[in-house]
Design a protein around this motif. Structure first.
Motif, PDB file in Angstrom:
ATOM      1  N   PRO A  70      27.786 -22.624  54.450  1.00 57.73           N
ATOM      2  CA  PRO A  70      27.377 -23.768  53.619  1.00 57.73           C
ATOM      3  C   PRO A  70      26.481 -23.292  52.481  1.00 57.73           C
ATOM      4  N   SER A  71      26.560 -23.982  51.365  1.00 56.92           N
ATOM      5  CA  SER A  71      25.681 -23.635  50.248  1.00 56.92           C
ATOM      6  C   SER A  71      24.237 -23.929  50.621  1.00 56.92           C
ATOM      7  N   ALA A 104      30.110 -32.621  41.051  1.00 54.39           N
ATOM      8  CA  ALA A 104      31.530 -32.919  40.911  1.00 54.39           C
ATOM      9  C   ALA A 104      32.141 -32.170  39.728  1.00 54.39           C
ATOM     10  N   LEU A 105      31.462 -32.183  38.572  1.00 55.36           N
ATOM     11  CA  LEU A 105      31.976 -31.500  37.390  1.00 55.36           C
ATOM     12  C   LEU A 105      32.043 -29.985  37.599  1.00 55.36           C
ATOM     13  N   ALA A 106      30.986 -29.429  38.207  1.00 56.68           N
ATOM     14  CA  ALA A 106      30.988 -27.995  38.478  1.00 56.68           C
ATOM     15  C   ALA A 106      32.114 -27.627  39.439  1.00 56.68           C
ATOM     16  N   GLY A 107      32.314 -28.457  40.455  1.00 55.37           N
ATOM     17  CA  GLY A 107      33.382 -28.193  41.408  1.00 55.37           C
ATOM     18  C   GLY A 107      34.755 -28.252  40.772  1.00 55.37           C
ATOM     19  N   VAL A 108      34.980 -29.232  39.914  1.00 59.97           N
ATOM     20  CA  VAL A 108      36.274 -29.343  39.226  1.00 59.97           C
ATOM     21  C   VAL A 108      36.529 -28.098  38.381  1.00 59.97           C
ATOM     22  N   VAL A 159      17.280 -28.377  44.889  1.00 62.71           N
ATOM     23  CA  VAL A 159      17.936 -27.402  44.010  1.00 62.71           C
ATOM     24  C   VAL A 159      17.024 -26.204  43.783  1.00 62.71           C
ATOM     25  N   LEU A 160      15.738 -26.466  43.567  1.00 67.31           N
ATOM     26  CA  LEU A 160      14.787 -25.387  43.332  1.00 67.31           C
ATOM     27  C   LEU A 160      14.674 -24.478  44.550  1.00 67.31           C
ATOM     28  N   ALA A 161      14.645 -25.057  45.741  1.00 64.35           N
ATOM     29  CA  ALA A 161      14.572 -24.242  46.963  1.00 64.35           C
ATOM     30  C   ALA A 161      15.828 -23.377  47.118  1.00 64.35           C
ATOM     31  N   ALA A 162      16.994 -23.939  46.791  1.00 60.99           N
ATOM     32  CA  ALA A 162      18.227 -23.160  46.862  1.00 60.99           C
ATOM     33  C   ALA A 162      18.195 -21.994  45.879  1.00 60.99           C
ATOM     34  N   LEU A 163      17.688 -22.242  44.677  1.00 61.36           N
ATOM     35  CA  LEU A 163      17.607 -21.181  43.678  1.00 61.36           C
ATOM     36  C   LEU A 163      16.622 -20.090  44.087  1.00 61.36           C
ATOM     37  N   THR A 179      25.553 -20.605  46.211  1.00 63.24           N
ATOM     38  CA  THR A 179      24.238 -21.152  46.517  1.00 63.24           C
ATOM     39  C   THR A 179      24.172 -22.648  46.220  1.00 63.24           C
ATOM     40  N   LEU A 180      24.891 -23.069  45.185  1.00 62.25           N
ATOM     41  CA  LEU A 180      24.775 -24.444  44.702  1.00 62.25           C
ATOM     42  C   LEU A 180      25.963 -25.329  45.029  1.00 62.25           C
ATOM     43  N   LEU A 181      27.052 -24.757  45.538  1.00 63.94           N
ATOM     44  CA  LEU A 181      28.267 -25.552  45.709  1.00 63.94           C
ATOM     45  C   LEU A 181      29.102 -25.025  46.853  1.00 63.94           C
ATOM     46  N   ASP A 182      29.706 -25.940  47.589  1.00 69.32           N
ATOM     47  CA  ASP A 182      30.692 -25.602  48.616  1.00 69.32           C
ATOM     48  C   ASP A 182      31.634 -26.794  48.757  1.00 69.32           C
TER      49      ASP A 182
END
Length: 219
Positions: A70-71, A104-108, A159-163, A179-182
């Protein structure tokens, strides 16, 4: 390209799947925020303990083969849902519209690129030595500004914690996009947008019907 150690990936994967599965159970449980903390802890334990089994006995092993890890963003948002339930606060199942739209846009873009319709190498750019760190830094600055200004603080902090996890440990895979998408996070974003669109359409139709009923009929 800097990749994390395999041992760290395995540890991350098991912990991540435990958090995500626990959050999924809580999300599907009716009125989970009203459960006693002991029951919530039992749910978390039931989700976590099987992941700690060795080798192929662990569900995380098979989930990793099928879905990878998972991301970090999904894990942080799942932990946020668990925290809300632990505090006795209901948490919405719909992702905030701005975050859902960005995911959604990043995933597309990434999935169209992956199947060859764009062929721009977006995913592999997530391993880049310059572009990926610069994008991560830009996102971190934007999230920090949102936190300071009080705009969508929980999501910006997620988002900051993921980065930060990506910057320090390169988890989960060394690729910024992982890191940001799955697929699960992307599906959640699409369903959230669909739910919001349906809600607005229903609300608009209801408002129109009420206005028509309130209008005087002139013969």
């Amino acid at each position: 390209m800097s990749l994390p150690e395999l041992a760290w990936q395995i540890v991350y994967g098991r912990a991540a799947w435990a958090i995500v599965l626990a959050a999924l159970i809580v999300a599907l449980w009716p009125r989970a925020w009203q459960l006693a903390r002991a029951r919530l802890a039992a749910i978390a334990a039931c989700a976590a303990l099987p992941q700690m089994l060795p080798g192929e006995a662990s569900p995380a092993f098979w989930l990793g083969l099928v879905f990878q890890w998972p991301s970090a963003l999904l894990v942080r948002l799942s932990a946020l849902k668990l925290h809300c339930a632990w505090q006795g606060r209901p948490a919405t199942k719909v992702m905030p519209a701005p975050l859902a739209a960005l995911v959604a846009l990043a995933g597309v873009a990434l999935y169209l690129d992956a199947i060859g319709l764009l062929s721009q190498g977006f995913f592999y750019a997530g391993f880049g030595p310059r572009g990926a760190p610069l994008l991560a830094l830009l996102l971190a600055v934007l999230c920090s500004a949102a936190i300071v200004r009080g705009h969508a603080r929980p999501q910006a902090a997620a988002v900051l914690a993921a980065l930060l996890l990506f910057a320090v440990l390169r988890l989960p895979t060394g690729n910024l996009w992982d890191t940001l998408l799955d697929p699960f996070l992307w599906a959640w974003a699409l369903l959230s947008l669909a739910a919001r669109f349906r809600h607005r359409s229903t609300r608009a139709a209801s408002t129109t019907a009420d206005a028509a009923q309130a209008s005087p009929v002139v013969f």
